[in-house]
Design an enzyme around this catalytic site. Structure first.
Site, short mmCIF file in Angstrom:
data_model
loop_
_atom_site.label_atom_id
_atom_site.label_comp_id
_atom_site.label_asym_id
_atom_site.label_seq_id
_atom_site.Cartn_x
_atom_site.Cartn_y
_atom_site.Cartn_z
N VAL A 1 41.56 47.87 32.05
CA VAL A 1 41.16 48.04 30.65
C VAL A 1 42.13 48.95 29.92
O VAL A 1 42.56 49.99 30.45
CB VAL A 1 39.73 48.62 30.58
N ASN B 1 35.25 51.36 38.16
CA ASN B 1 36.51 52.09 38.30
C ASN B 1 37.10 52.34 36.92
O ASN B 1 37.32 51.40 36.15
CB ASN B 1 37.49 51.28 39.15
N VAL C 1 39.95 52.95 35.83
CA VAL C 1 41.27 52.36 35.58
C VAL C 1 41.18 50.84 35.53
O VAL C 1 41.96 50.18 34.85
CB VAL C 1 42.28 52.81 36.64
N GLU C 2 40.23 50.26 36.23
CA GLU C 2 40.15 48.81 36.34
C GLU C 2 39.27 48.21 35.24
O GLU C 2 39.78 47.75 34.21
CB GLU C 2 39.64 48.42 37.74
N MET C 3 37.94 48.24 35.42
CA MET C 3 37.06 47.60 34.43
C MET C 3 36.31 48.61 33.57
O MET C 3 35.73 48.26 32.54
CB MET C 3 36.11 46.64 35.14
#
Length: 463
Positions: A215, A255, A257-259
């Site tokens: 994201v 997470n 950093v991820e979603m």
């Protein structure tokens, strides 16, 4: 003077003869009257394997000496990094199947005669693995593969460390729901990232990037492993922080950093606003509806269908000798005999153990870049120093499609990855022809998905 010389020569010959007789006596093969497993157990125990390859090494009297002691402790540290033999020895004692990776490591050491080290058996005379001991051990080891995997011992591949890919029984409605959720951007905070963003089904189950975009364009710190055949992994993620596919599916959405969702409540709320989704969840999970548990359960059920059977090598394992080339057959022989199959075994050719990155050379020093938190591997989860730089072994299924390689995504080609694995994990140097043949073997591991050979749309057109 001549008389003294004769006596000296006689004494040398006598000492040599006594040494030879003693050496032969202490290295006798265990009695044929013993059951085969007991004979093999005695060989490993006499070989002193647990002196280095265990949590509680048996330190010799010279371990406290300045020079010799330092050498001993280095060998013990390396030995334990490579292999804890105690579970395997206990399995033999109890008449239980040996873990496939442990079995592979035992087979590699016995076949190649690499253990015990020369400096060990020069001091511990009874530890040598003589030709006779080797024959007994290899005969027994050969028949252990079918027991380790619970296969039909009459199968063509019964004595191989690699198994053909199979299929799983799944719930069709859960699979259909999980497939849609896998591709649904609403699992991310800004609706921009789905599971398939990093694990594209048309790109080998990965995104072919060193690190994936999350994201807001944030970059992750570890290379995304393939989602194909993940059901065969004993844990999920490089550091093993998820024990199941369901736990794995719950990780990325939260997470940052991820979603980047703050909680699953955000995801549930978005899906609950979709009348069709509400209807589907109620039909499949009538007592629960839309929850974190049901979302991850459906995704995991879908991921169980992401197996890739019928690779050329699977066909070869099942008895079709013409399924792979002569180069690939030789590559598999190298792969097994040199020790690659010790860790990359089973249906997934990996995913069954944690292994130390850099057994024979310092990978991270050679890489020449600053260490990251992800380089700690399993240590991140356990804080156990032995787990630092240990990672779940990756699958080699469809590996020709899943570049770049390693947890840090630093190797772009199979040739480079194979050469470096030989150096860092086996302490060997493969010739160009050996590398080429191993790569030819790895290319036979691409399987079929939904009845068609798996491909990767990131492969540039040859035209």
């Amino acid at each position: 003077m001549k008389r003294y010389l004769k006596w000296f020569i006689f004494a040398v010959i006598l000492v040599a003869a006594i040494c030879a007789i003693t050496y032969r006596a202490v290295n006798k093969v265990p009695s044929e009257n013993l059951p085969e497993a007991e004979r093999v157990l005695a060989i490993f125990e006499q070989g002193g394997c647990a002196d280095c390859h265990s949590t509680q090494p048996n330190l010799p009297f010279y371990a406290n000496w300045p020079v010799a002691g330092k050498m001993v402790m280095v060998d013990i540290e390396k030995g334990y990094h490579a292999f804890d033999i105690e579970p395997a020895l206990n399995a033999i004692r109890n008449g239980e199947p040996i873990h496939p990776v442990d079995l592979g490591k035992l087979e590699m050491a016995v076949f190649n005669g690499t253990m015990p080290l020369a400096k060990y058996y020069l001091v511990h005379w009874g530890s040598s693995i003589t030709d006779e001991k080797q024959a007994v051990a290899l005969s027994w080891l050969k028949n252990q593969w079918s027991l380790a995997f619970g296969d039909d011992p009459e199968a063509v591949y019964a004595n191989e460390p690699v198994r053909p890919i199979g299929t799983f029984t799944t719930d069709a409605e859960k699979v259909a729901l999980g497939k849609d959720l896998f591709h649904d951007g609403r699992l991310s905070a800004d609706n921009s990232i789905s599971c398939s963003s990093c694990h594209g089904l048309d790109t080998g189950g990965v995104d072919n990037e060193q690190f994936s975009d999350g994201v807001g364009g944030q970059l992750g710190g570890v290379n995304a492993p393939t989602v194909y055949n993940a059901v065969y992994n004993f844990v999920q993620f490089w550091d093993g922080r998820a024990a199941t596919l369901e736990e794995q599916a719950a990780g990325p959405p939260l997470n940052p950093v991820e979603m980047a969702c703050e909680s699953f409540d955000e995801i549930v709320a978005k899906l609950a606003a979709d009348k069709e989704m509400v209807k589907r969840f109620k039909a499949i999970y009538p007592d629960k509806g839309i929850t974190q548990e049901t979302i991850t359960d459906a995704i995991a059920e879908f991921e169980r269908t992401l197996t890739t059977p019928n690779s050329a090598f699977d066909k070869y394992l099942k008895g079709d000798a013409s399924a792979i080339s002569a180069e690939a057959k030789n590559g598999y022989d190298i792969f097994r005999q040199r020790g690659c199959a010790a860790c990359h075994c089973g249906e997934n050719l990996g995913g069954l153990s944690y292994e130390y990155m850099g057994l024979y050379a310092d990978y991270f020093a050679d890489r020449g870049t600053e260490l990251t938190i992800e380089d700690n591997g399993r240590f991140k989860e356990t804080a156990n120093e032995r787990d630092r730089h240990r990672f779940k072994t990756p699958s080699l299924r469809n590996v020709a499609l899943t570049w770049p390689y390693y947890h840090d995504g630093t190797r772009l080609t199979l040739d480079a990855a194979v050469s470096d694995m030989a150096k860092y994990e086996l302490g060997k140097s493969f010739s160009d022809s050996e590398v080429s043949d191993v790569v030819a073997f790895l290319n036979t591991l691409t399987g079929e998905f939904e009845g068609k050979l798996l491909t990767n749309t990131n492969v540039p057109d040859e035209d």
